[in-house]
Design a protein around this motif. Structure first.
Motif, mmCIF file in Angstrom:
data_model
loop_
_atom_site.group_PDB
_atom_site.id
_atom_site.type_symbol
_atom_site.label_atom_id
_atom_site.label_comp_id
_atom_site.label_asym_id
_atom_site.label_seq_id
_atom_site.Cartn_x
_atom_site.Cartn_y
_atom_site.Cartn_z
ATOM 1 N N ASP A 66 -2.587 1.892 9.379
ATOM 2 C CA ASP A 66 -1.497 1.487 10.260
ATOM 3 C C ASP A 66 -1.805 0.043 10.323
ATOM 4 O O ASP A 66 -1.359 -1.228 10.941
ATOM 5 C CB ASP A 66 -2.089 2.242 11.696
ATOM 6 N N SER A 67 -3.293 -0.713 10.173
ATOM 7 C CA SER A 67 -3.535 -1.691 10.766
ATOM 8 C C SER A 67 -3.239 -2.281 9.663
ATOM 9 O O SER A 67 -2.668 -4.010 10.187
ATOM 10 C CB SER A 67 -4.825 -1.648 10.935
ATOM 11 N N THR A 68 -3.245 -2.663 8.448
ATOM 12 C CA THR A 68 -2.830 -2.962 7.616
ATOM 13 C C THR A 68 -1.257 -3.502 7.565
ATOM 14 O O THR A 68 -0.282 -4.390 7.502
ATOM 15 C CB THR A 68 -3.061 -2.506 6.144
ATOM 16 N N MET A 69 -0.492 -2.627 7.808
ATOM 17 C CA MET A 69 0.693 -2.597 8.604
ATOM 18 C C MET A 69 1.136 -3.676 9.282
ATOM 19 O O MET A 69 2.296 -4.213 9.582
ATOM 20 C CB MET A 69 1.887 -1.190 8.454
ATOM 21 N N VAL A 70 0.554 -3.710 10.681
ATOM 22 C CA VAL A 70 0.206 -4.405 11.875
ATOM 23 C C VAL A 70 0.471 -5.384 11.085
ATOM 24 O O VAL A 70 1.033 -6.991 11.353
ATOM 25 C CB VAL A 70 -0.857 -4.223 12.403
ATOM 26 N N MET A 71 -0.295 -5.966 9.975
ATOM 27 C CA MET A 71 -0.931 -7.763 9.721
ATOM 28 C C MET A 71 0.078 -7.912 8.947
ATOM 29 O O MET A 71 0.761 -9.294 8.856
ATOM 30 C CB MET A 71 -2.463 -7.250 9.318
ATOM 31 N N SER A 72 0.798 -6.718 8.499
ATOM 32 C CA SER A 72 1.448 -6.948 7.005
ATOM 33 C C SER A 72 2.888 -7.825 7.623
ATOM 34 O O SER A 72 3.910 -8.904 6.929
ATOM 35 C CB SER A 72 1.875 -6.085 6.229
ATOM 36 N N GLY A 73 3.348 -7.211 8.501
ATOM 37 C CA GLY A 73 4.521 -7.170 9.645
ATOM 38 C C GLY A 73 4.660 -8.509 9.710
ATOM 39 O O GLY A 73 5.367 -9.208 10.157
ATOM 40 N N ALA A 74 3.189 -8.867 10.600
ATOM 41 C CA ALA A 74 2.805 -10.452 11.269
ATOM 42 C C ALA A 74 3.302 -11.186 10.105
ATOM 43 O O ALA A 74 3.805 -12.539 10.198
ATOM 44 C CB ALA A 74 1.955 -10.414 11.950
ATOM 45 N N LEU A 75 2.299 -11.261 9.332
ATOM 46 C CA LEU A 75 2.494 -12.630 8.378
ATOM 47 C C LEU A 75 3.994 -12.124 7.804
ATOM 48 O O LEU A 75 4.725 -13.194 7.457
ATOM 49 C CB LEU A 75 1.970 -11.594 6.637
ATOM 50 N N ILE A 76 4.756 -11.463 7.690
ATOM 51 C CA ILE A 76 6.305 -11.787 7.044
ATOM 52 C C ILE A 76 7.046 -12.432 8.177
ATOM 53 O O ILE A 76 8.046 -12.562 7.759
ATOM 54 C CB ILE A 76 7.434 -9.444 6.559
ATOM 55 N N GLY A 77 6.730 -11.669 9.627
ATOM 56 C CA GLY A 77 7.721 -12.574 10.603
ATOM 57 C C GLY A 77 7.086 -13.886 10.661
ATOM 58 O O GLY A 77 8.133 -14.387 11.295
ATOM 59 N N SER A 78 5.921 -14.566 9.853
ATOM 60 C CA SER A 78 5.679 -15.806 9.969
ATOM 61 C C SER A 78 6.519 -16.428 9.553
ATOM 62 O O SER A 78 6.401 -17.903 9.783
ATOM 63 C CB SER A 78 4.184 -16.019 9.871
ATOM 64 N N ALA A 79 7.521 -16.209 8.831
ATOM 65 C CA ALA A 79 7.692 -16.922 7.511
ATOM 66 C C ALA A 79 9.409 -17.471 8.572
ATOM 67 O O ALA A 79 9.970 -18.521 8.731
ATOM 68 C CB ALA A 79 8.678 -16.192 6.841
ATOM 69 N N ALA A 80 9.838 -16.526 10.246
ATOM 70 C CA ALA A 80 11.122 -17.091 10.646
ATOM 71 C C ALA A 80 11.178 -17.891 11.274
ATOM 72 O O ALA A 80 10.572 -17.778 12.456
ATOM 73 C CB ALA A 80 11.649 -15.893 11.261
ATOM 74 N N THR A 81 10.066 -19.373 10.659
ATOM 75 C CA THR A 81 9.866 -20.754 11.642
ATOM 76 C C THR A 81 10.820 -20.869 12.061
ATOM 77 O O THR A 81 12.395 -20.598 11.358
ATOM 78 C CB THR A 81 9.297 -21.588 10.817
ATOM 79 N N PRO A 82 11.739 -22.178 13.006
ATOM 80 C CA PRO A 82 12.875 -22.548 13.909
ATOM 81 C C PRO A 82 13.054 -23.150 12.782
ATOM 82 O O PRO A 82 14.618 -23.455 12.451
ATOM 83 C CB PRO A 82 12.311 -23.204 15.184
ATOM 84 N N GLU A 83 12.519 -24.052 11.476
ATOM 85 C CA GLU A 83 13.244 -24.549 10.627
ATOM 86 C C GLU A 83 13.537 -23.961 9.222
ATOM 87 O O GLU A 83 14.960 -23.816 9.171
ATOM 88 C CB GLU A 83 11.196 -25.763 9.889
ATOM 89 N N ALA A 84 12.581 -22.899 9.432
ATOM 90 C CA ALA A 84 13.344 -22.111 8.338
ATOM 91 C C ALA A 84 14.405 -20.709 8.449
ATOM 92 O O ALA A 84 15.133 -21.171 7.609
ATOM 93 C CB ALA A 84 12.265 -20.773 7.637
ATOM 94 N N LEU A 85 14.610 -20.853 9.492
ATOM 95 C CA LEU A 85 16.301 -20.505 10.623
ATOM 96 C C LEU A 85 16.826 -20.874 10.394
ATOM 97 O O LEU A 85 18.667 -20.715 10.137
ATOM 98 C CB LEU A 85 15.712 -19.991 11.970
ATOM 99 N N ALA A 86 16.762 -22.303 10.534
ATOM 100 C CA ALA A 86 17.943 -23.424 10.694
ATOM 101 C C ALA A 86 18.646 -23.333 9.694
ATOM 102 O O ALA A 86 19.496 -23.682 8.818
ATOM 103 C CB ALA A 86 17.068 -24.479 11.673
#
Length: 356
Positions: A66-86
């Protein structure tokens, strides 16, 4: 070496888990030295998988997972920067093709595994998912799917993909290395605390209301919102990201030890067939996407290739392709799979074994 029986049970369990994680770290280190993209994940998975074929390995306990899943999700979501979303807004037609192609890859490859290998639909669709391994394994855990063979198919696709795609792209465009990836900003301690705390709380809420794969889904959503709105800047330090990849590789590779050797041997031709189907569908959809976006076909090939975000981003930079185009598409696919995977397979009910 077996742990003596006089050692307390919880210490014996911890020592066996530590041995699995150590094997995963050795595999990641070896692949890193060999220069393999996504080395820490693929290397840890491969070495633990090979070791697991020779002798049974313990599954990592739920807190580890579960802790690995939380940190993995945090890493995946970190790609969604304003610049990347733009950047994703610059290629609406190509991104629409990507979404359709994503579903086509899962359905085509899933149907291949379902009707050729006679797998259940859950195992087939999860093995066919083009990337987002953390979400795939988390959903497989919750749905009671066969994680070992799913991880084996996914690992084979990643290893073959990063080995052959550069040559294919060279033949397509004649690209050569032109640039290196820009430095990645590291989040502050306060931002990391907010990121992980929000992901954990969201995951616990999702678990309480019965959502499949709650921790990876909750952490991905929380991280994407925090990064996309600019409340959090940067991602985890490389050391933590490496540890997450090693832990994930250990969790996935360890499940291979639950497979019989004959079943493992039978997976290789299935993995080859599934890889061919996935790549054929992906490259078929890459052609109209390249035309709509006005980019070279090699860029679309890298953007649509069913591999991990990290590996494909590295290959794009190495080949001198458009990093924004490739990154925007893999970000979109990653986020779609990470957020929607529980719902994509949530309607599929586990198959009960037939009566003798």
């Amino acid at each position: 070496m077996p742990v003596p029986s006089y050692v307390p049970y919880h210490l014996r369990t911890l020592s066996r888990e530590a041995a699995v994680i150590a094997c995963a770290a050795v595999g990641g280190t070896l692949f890193t030295l060999l220069g393999v993209p996504a080395a820490w994940l693929s290397g840890s998975m491969l070495v633990v998988s090979i070791f697991g074929i020779t002798r049974p390995l313990p599954d990592l306990r739920r807190p580890w997972f579960d802790s690995t899943m939380v940190m993995s999700g945090a890493l995946i979501g970190s790609a969604a920067t304003p610049e990347a979303l733009a950047a994703t807004a610059r290629y609406p037609g190509s991104l629409l093709v990507l979404v359709v192609g994503l579903l086509a890859i899962m359905l085509a490859t899933g149907a291949y595994l379902r009707f050729v290998a006679r797998w259940s639909w859950i195992d087939s669709l999860l093995a066919a998912a083009p990337g987002a391994l953390s979400a795939v394994i988390s959903v497989a855990q919750d749905k009671g799917a066969n994680i070992g063979r799913i991880a084996a198919i996914q690992l084979f696709r990643i290893l073959v993909l990063v080995a052959v795609l550069p040559s294919i792209m060279k033949l397509s465009s004649g690209g050569t290395p032109l640039s290196l990836p820009p430095p990645v900003a590291i989040a502050s301690v306060g931002d990391l605390a907010l990121l992980l705390g929000s992901g954990l709380v969201t995951g616990l809420i999702f678990e309480r209301i019965g959502i499949t794969a709650p921790f990876i889904l909750g952490a991905t959503l929380a991280s994407a919102l925090l990064h996309g709105t600019g409340l959090v800047h940067g991602t985890m330090p490389p050391e933590i990201a490496i540890a997450v990849m090693v832990m994930l590789g250990a969790a996935m590779g360890g499940r291979v030890s639950n497979l019989k050797r004959g079943e493992i041997a039978a997976l290789f031709p299935l993995a080859i067939g599934g890889f061919v189907v996935s790549m054929a569908v992906a490259f078929a959809f890459a052609w109209p996407a390249a035309w709509l976006a006005g980019v070279p076909y090699a860029s679309a090939m890298a953007a649509f290739a069913p591999g991990g975000l990290e590996a494909m981003a590295m290959l794009a930079f190495a080949m001198g392709l458009d990093p924004l185009y490739v990154g925007a598409h893999h970000l979109t696919r990653f986020m779609l799979l990470g957020l929607l995977m529980p719902f994509l397979v949530g309607w599929v009910q586990p198959e009960k074994p037939s009566a003798p």
